[in-house]
Design a protein around this motif. Structure first.
Motif, short mmCIF file in Angstrom:
data_model
loop_
_atom_site.label_atom_id
_atom_site.label_comp_id
_atom_site.label_asym_id
_atom_site.label_seq_id
_atom_site.Cartn_x
_atom_site.Cartn_y
_atom_site.Cartn_z
N UNK A 1 0.85 -1.18 0.00
CA UNK A 1 0.00 0.00 0.00
C UNK A 1 0.89 1.23 0.00
N UNK A 2 0.45 2.23 -0.70
CA UNK A 2 1.19 3.48 -0.77
C UNK A 2 0.75 4.38 0.38
N UNK A 3 1.72 4.95 1.06
CA UNK A 3 1.44 5.81 2.21
C UNK A 3 0.48 6.94 1.81
N UNK A 4 0.60 7.41 0.59
CA UNK A 4 -0.28 8.47 0.10
C UNK A 4 -1.74 8.02 0.14
N UNK A 5 -1.99 6.73 -0.05
CA UNK A 5 -3.36 6.22 0.01
C UNK A 5 -3.95 6.39 1.40
N UNK A 6 -3.12 6.20 2.42
CA UNK A 6 -3.60 6.43 3.80
C UNK A 6 -3.97 7.89 4.00
N UNK A 7 -3.17 8.76 3.44
CA UNK A 7 -3.42 10.21 3.53
C UNK A 7 -4.76 10.53 2.86
N UNK A 8 -4.98 9.97 1.68
CA UNK A 8 -6.23 10.23 0.98
C UNK A 8 -7.42 9.65 1.72
N UNK B 1 -1.97 -0.84 10.69
CA UNK B 1 -1.67 -2.07 11.43
C UNK B 1 -2.27 -3.30 10.76
N UNK B 2 -3.46 -3.17 10.22
CA UNK B 2 -4.08 -4.29 9.49
C UNK B 2 -3.22 -4.64 8.27
N UNK B 3 -2.80 -3.62 7.54
CA UNK B 3 -1.95 -3.86 6.37
C UNK B 3 -0.67 -4.58 6.78
N UNK B 4 0.00 -4.07 7.79
CA UNK B 4 1.26 -4.66 8.24
C UNK B 4 1.06 -6.09 8.74
N UNK B 5 -0.06 -6.35 9.42
CA UNK B 5 -0.32 -7.70 9.92
C UNK B 5 -0.57 -8.69 8.79
N UNK B 6 -0.92 -8.17 7.62
CA UNK B 6 -1.17 -9.02 6.44
C UNK B 6 0.01 -8.96 5.47
N UNK B 7 1.15 -8.51 5.96
CA UNK B 7 2.37 -8.42 5.16
C UNK B 7 2.22 -7.50 3.95
N UNK B 8 1.39 -6.47 4.09
CA UNK B 8 1.26 -5.45 3.06
C UNK B 8 2.21 -4.32 3.44
N UNK B 9 3.20 -4.11 2.61
CA UNK B 9 4.22 -3.10 2.88
C UNK B 9 3.65 -1.71 2.63
N UNK B 10 3.98 -0.78 3.52
CA UNK B 10 3.59 0.61 3.35
C UNK B 10 4.77 1.34 2.71
N UNK B 11 4.55 1.86 1.51
CA UNK B 11 5.62 2.53 0.77
C UNK B 11 5.54 4.03 1.04
N UNK B 12 6.60 4.62 1.62
CA UNK B 12 6.58 6.06 1.89
C UNK B 12 6.75 6.87 0.60
#
Length: 91
Positions: free
Chosen positions: A1-8, A29-40
């Motif tokens: 997931x792109x960090x910008x998506x969290x912002x939006x 936290x849900x993303x990280x628990x599912x091994x979804x990397x957050x890209x800054x």
């Protein structure tokens, strides 16, 4: 997931356009628990926005398009304008 998506997501929650009862940290936290990397967001990705054709006017989508291009990712979207860019999309 792109960090910008969290912002939006946060902005859309705050203006009532997205009814998700989770906080941004909870979503992260849900993303990280599912091994979804957050890209800054990086300066290279911001710089790449200058190279994008002026097809899409939404600044968040332009950032996401730039990141998708530079990371060779597939973008999940129902937006009909984004596929006009050189990006892989699914929806």
């Amino acid at each position: 997931m792109i960090q910008t998506s969290l912002w939006e997501i946060a902005i859309k929650q705050s203006i009532g356009k997205l009814n998700i009862q989770l906080t941004i940290p909870q979503i992260e936290n849900i993303c990280l628990s599912r091994d979804i990397k957050i890209i800054p967001l990086t300066s290279d990705e911001i710089e790449n926005i200058k190279n994008l054709p002026k097809i899409h006017k939404d600044p968040f989508d332009r950032i996401i398009i730039s990141q998708t291009q530079l990371h060779a990712m597939c973008l999940v979207t129902s937006d009909t304008i984004i596929p006009q860019y050189n990006v892989s999309t699914v929806w």
